[in-house]
Scaffold this active site. Structure first.
Site, mmCIF file in Angstrom:
data_model
loop_
_atom_site.group_PDB
_atom_site.id
_atom_site.type_symbol
_atom_site.label_atom_id
_atom_site.label_comp_id
_atom_site.label_asym_id
_atom_site.label_seq_id
_atom_site.Cartn_x
_atom_site.Cartn_y
_atom_site.Cartn_z
ATOM 1 N N ASP A 37 -7.887 -97.242 25.980
ATOM 2 C CA ASP A 37 -7.765 -96.954 24.547
ATOM 3 C C ASP A 37 -9.305 -96.653 23.889
ATOM 4 O O ASP A 37 -10.254 -96.735 24.284
ATOM 5 C CB ASP A 37 -7.246 -98.339 23.976
ATOM 6 N N ASP B 214 1.312 -94.034 18.396
ATOM 7 C CA ASP B 214 1.549 -95.129 17.944
ATOM 8 C C ASP B 214 3.033 -95.269 17.154
ATOM 9 O O ASP B 214 3.483 -96.397 17.023
ATOM 10 C CB ASP B 214 0.608 -95.926 17.142
HETATM 11 C C1 GLA Z 1 -3.966 -98.932 19.714
HETATM 12 C C2 GLA Z 1 -3.039 -98.441 20.844
HETATM 13 C C3 GLA Z 1 -1.719 -99.253 20.665
HETATM 14 C C4 GLA Z 1 -2.310 -100.668 21.241
HETATM 15 C C5 GLA Z 1 -3.290 -101.153 20.234
HETATM 16 C C6 GLA Z 1 -3.832 -102.453 20.730
HETATM 17 O O1 GLA Z 1 -3.604 -98.852 18.637
HETATM 18 O O2 GLA Z 1 -2.495 -97.083 20.456
HETATM 19 O O3 GLA Z 1 -0.771 -98.869 21.760
HETATM 20 O O4 GLA Z 1 -2.603 -100.509 22.897
HETATM 21 O O5 GLA Z 1 -4.283 -100.250 20.280
HETATM 22 O O6 GLA Z 1 -4.900 -102.832 20.073
#
Ligand code: GLA
Length: 737
Positions: free
Chosen positions: A477, A547
């Site tokens: 990420d 997301d």
């Molecule tokens: C980002 C990712 C999510 C999740 C969060 C965790 O927003 O896109 O899918 O993994 O971080 O903090």
């Protein structure tokens, strides 16, 4: 004219075949690359410049071009240097269109005029060396064409063979040219939770700039474009498209010039750019891929999808087909169920339910490391949190394996919370300008990966994590963009090198991990789809597109996504309803079918699902497994667009040998009792017979159980009259008899 295609004839007529895909005519100084249904032609013009001559449908083997002639100038205001479509123009000699390269020499000279110097044959194309008309600044243009798709990879190596340093202020990977005409430009825009918006506009004189200044690819625009002759069309018409393989700041400038010709110039973003090339040093640009289809936007994306699977995505262990990208395991991800509140017992409870559904891979998301209770602390401290996992990760991983799944883990390696041991020890490791504020986003700062010590730290902790634990997959990420991009280890004049070195070090860490742990798969995530490009996709097996997991929003996002990227990499989780973002309630079946259009995952709190929900998901996961390869690696047809408030939408995929096809149909909201339109399928073998099987939903009762491809394509599939309502979905498979 070139007659017989023998070596002798080629030499007699002065045409030298350099490789399977490239020829050079020594008399006319014309280079020609052929691949798939595409020809790309450029030459050395009478002034010594490298001039683009043709890019489009494949030309006859015997067709020839005379030597390139520069375009005429336009009165005393636009010289031929500016009106001629140059392959890679230096900024100098009165160039008013976008330059490919702009440099400053230490004596203040900023004039750069590149002329052809030599060329070398390569296995898949040609390298052409250009040199400034007076100074020892060399540029090698690399061309490699994929023989199957005709997609051309272009990049440049800029080399200072002088005795003093030169500052590169702008460096493109390539410039593409189209003749004067009427065109529609397509590109992808968005924001967090709203990525992959297909933006279409008529090209007008002037420049349209698509870019990221963020240090990374960005949610706001994606480094992909497609230009269609005339108006937009999914099935017909000429389309020229391109995708830049770079995960740092980038820019693509689409320009209709004063004579209505079009140029697309893309590479490093020149904003705040300045790369000092010392004597003997080279700068490699990213690769800019370009392709052509005569079959509309659908044809263009089908070419790109197959190219990505065959040539961009990592090939893991084994050789040939064995190593080729496999359909993704169906995953379970804990993020929306638990957020940071991960514990051994809680994850095991989720894993048991996931295994019962038929999930292949269990992924523990954020929260497992350091003092991570929320997003205020822990990033940078990559040890297992002892309160949450008193015996380390092993008991959870063993349990996941015993349940028949493999195990994946979330990391965010390039970031640090100020509240972490790492930051307390190394406050100088972040991007910053000394004495200036350090702007936080999500309470975190960006580690300066360009620094050798930071690079080593990141590689070491990941290597240790993967060596000590049986991990099959990392979700990598990256949850903020840059601010204060200083690199105070270097002299002030050199600090802007960070824009190149950061991303190169990221790639080199990924390459090294691939070498040391070849089986470990990777997902590129950046708060959703903030880092999706052909650069990161050389290392990432899949991406997290957004997301936003609302199943209705996802249909439009997935639609936009597939213009540039294959469904093979498009992860799509089924999450809880009502959805946290839109507060929309939808049935589990609708959510499942929305996600099954891509690479399916489950991200709901499945410990709360009742027996009926468990049974529905289990049945659909099993049905998905049977046809997944056709869905994610087949030829995709976007039959009905979900965009602009469309009442209906539909997509279809057909596998490579046309023996299977899968169709998804969605209703947004039925109005005035309107039935789902008769759906004419595409891409089937008209002469073969196909049996229709429902995965979910009913066709009209008198629909034939078996009919020819011609019938399904010409007559079409009619849905049952009960297929009405809000947020409804159906899916069918067709199998050749
Ligand atoms: C980002 C990712 C999510 C999740 C969060 C965790 O927003 O896109 O899918 O993994 O971080 O903090």
């Amino acid at each position: 004219m070139m007659k017989a295609f023998t070596w002798a004839a080629l030499l007699v007529t002065g045409v030298v075949a350099m490789a399977q895909t490239a020829t050079f005519d020594t008399t006319t100084k014309v280079f020609r690359l052929n691949g798939g249904n595409v020809s790309y032609v450029f030459g050395v013009n009478e002034r010594g410049e490298l001039q683009q001559m043709y890019w489009g449908g494949r030309l006859g083997a015997e067709d020839t071009f005379p030597q390139a002639k520069p375009m005429m100038g336009w009165a005393s205001f636009d010289s031929p240097y500016t009106t001629t479509p140059q392959e890679y123009a230096g900024w100098g000699a009165g160039l008013f269109v976008e330059p490919a390269l702009k440099v400053t020499f230490p004596d203040g000279n900023r004039d750069l005029v590149l002329h052809y110097a030599s060329h070398t044959v390569t296995a898949s194309g040609v390298d052409v060396v250009m040199k400034d008309i007076e100074r020892p600044l060399f540029v090698t243009l690399h061309y490699a064409m994929d023989p199957a798709s005709g997609i051309l990879a272009r990049s440049a190596t800029i080399e200072n063979r002088g005795t003093t340093a030169v500052t590169v202020e702008q460096a493109a990977a390539a410039a593409w040219a189209l003749p004067a005409g009427h065109y529609t430009l397509n590109y992808l825009t968005g924001r967090w939770a709203g990525e992959w918006t297909l933006t279409q506009e008529t090209l007008h004189p002037g420049a349209r700039v698509i870019e990221s200044r963020r240090g990374t690819t960005g949610h706001q625009a994606n480094p992909w474009f497609a230009i269609q002759a005339g108006g937009p069309s999914e099935d017909s018409g000429e389309v020229w498209f391109g995708a830049l393989a770079w995960s740092g700041s980038w820019r693509i400038t689409v320009e209709q010039d004063q004579l209505d010709a079009v140029r697309v110039t893309g590479g490093f973003n020149p904003f705040d750019f300045g790369y000092v090339l010392h004597p003997g040093e080279k700068l490699e640009t990213p690769v800019f891929y370009g392709g052509y289809s005569a079959h509309g936007m659908g044809g263009a994306s089908r070419l790109l999808h197959h190219f990505e699977i065959a040539h961009i995505l990592p090939h893991r262990i084994g050789t040939g087909e064995d190593a080729a990208p496999k359909p993704r395991p169906v995953i379970y991800n804990s993020w929306e169920a638990t957020e940071f509140n991960v514990t051994e017992a809680g994850q095991i409870a989720l894993a048991e339910r996931a295994a019962a559904l038929g999930v292949d891979r269990f992924v523990m998301d954020d929260g497992w490391f350091g003092q991570r209770k929320d997003d205020h602390a822990g990033l940078g401290d990559w040890y297992v949190n002892p309160q949450k996992f008193p015996h380390g990760l092993k008991p959870l991983i063993d349990k996941v394996h015993a349940l028949g799944m493999d195990f994946g883990l979330w990391v965010e390696p390039e970031m640090v919370n100020p509240n972490s041991d790492l930051y307390r020890k190394h406050p100088d490791w972040v991007l910053n300008f000394p004495g200036r504020p350090r702007t936080e986003q999500r309470n975190q700062l960006v580690l300066n990966l360009a620094r050798p010590d930071v690079k080593e730290y990141v590689l070491d902790f990941l290597d240790k994590l993967l060596t000590e634990n049986d991990i099959a997959f990392l979700k990598w990420d990256y949850n903020r963009n840059w601010s204060e991009p200083g690199w105070d280890q270097l002299p002030p004049a050199e600090q802007k090198k960070v824009y190149v070195a950061f991303t190169e070090n990221l790639y080199s860490i990924l390459a090294e991990l691939h070498k040391r742990h070849p089986k470990v798969e990777l997902e590129s995530c950046s708060g959703g789809g903030g880092r999706v490009d052909l650069g990161i996709l050389r290392y990432a097996d899949e991406v997290w597109p957004s997301d936003n997991t609302d199943p209705f929003d996802r249909l439009s996002q997935q639609y936009g996504f597939t213009y540039a990227y294959t469904p093979q990499i498009m992860m799509a989780w089924v999450t809880d309803s009502p959805h946290w973002l839109n507060k929309r309630s939808t049935s589990l079946t609708y959510r499942m079918l929305s996600s099954m259009e891509g690479s399916l995952g489950i991200g709901a709190d499945i410990t709360k699902w009742n027996n009926e929900e468990m049974a529905t998901a289990k049945r659909l996961i099993a049905a998905y497994h049977q046809v997944q390869r056709t869905i994610v690696q087949g030829a995709q047809y976007r039959l009905i667009s979900p965009l602009n408030g469309s009442e209906f939408s539909a997509t279809q995929t057909v596998n490579q040998d046309q023996s299977q096809s899968v169709v998804f149909l969605y209703i947004h909201s039925t109005q005035e009792g309107r039935l789902f339109p008769l759906l004419k399928l595409k891409g089937l073998d008209p002469k073969a017979d196909y049996a229709l099987t429902s995965i979910e939903g009913k066709a009209m009762p008198d629909t034939p159980a078996v009919a020819s491809g011609a019938w399904w394509m010409n007559h079409g599939l009619q849905m049952d009259g009960d297929f009405r309502g809000d947020f409804q979905a159906a899916a069918f498979r067709l199998d050749r008899k």
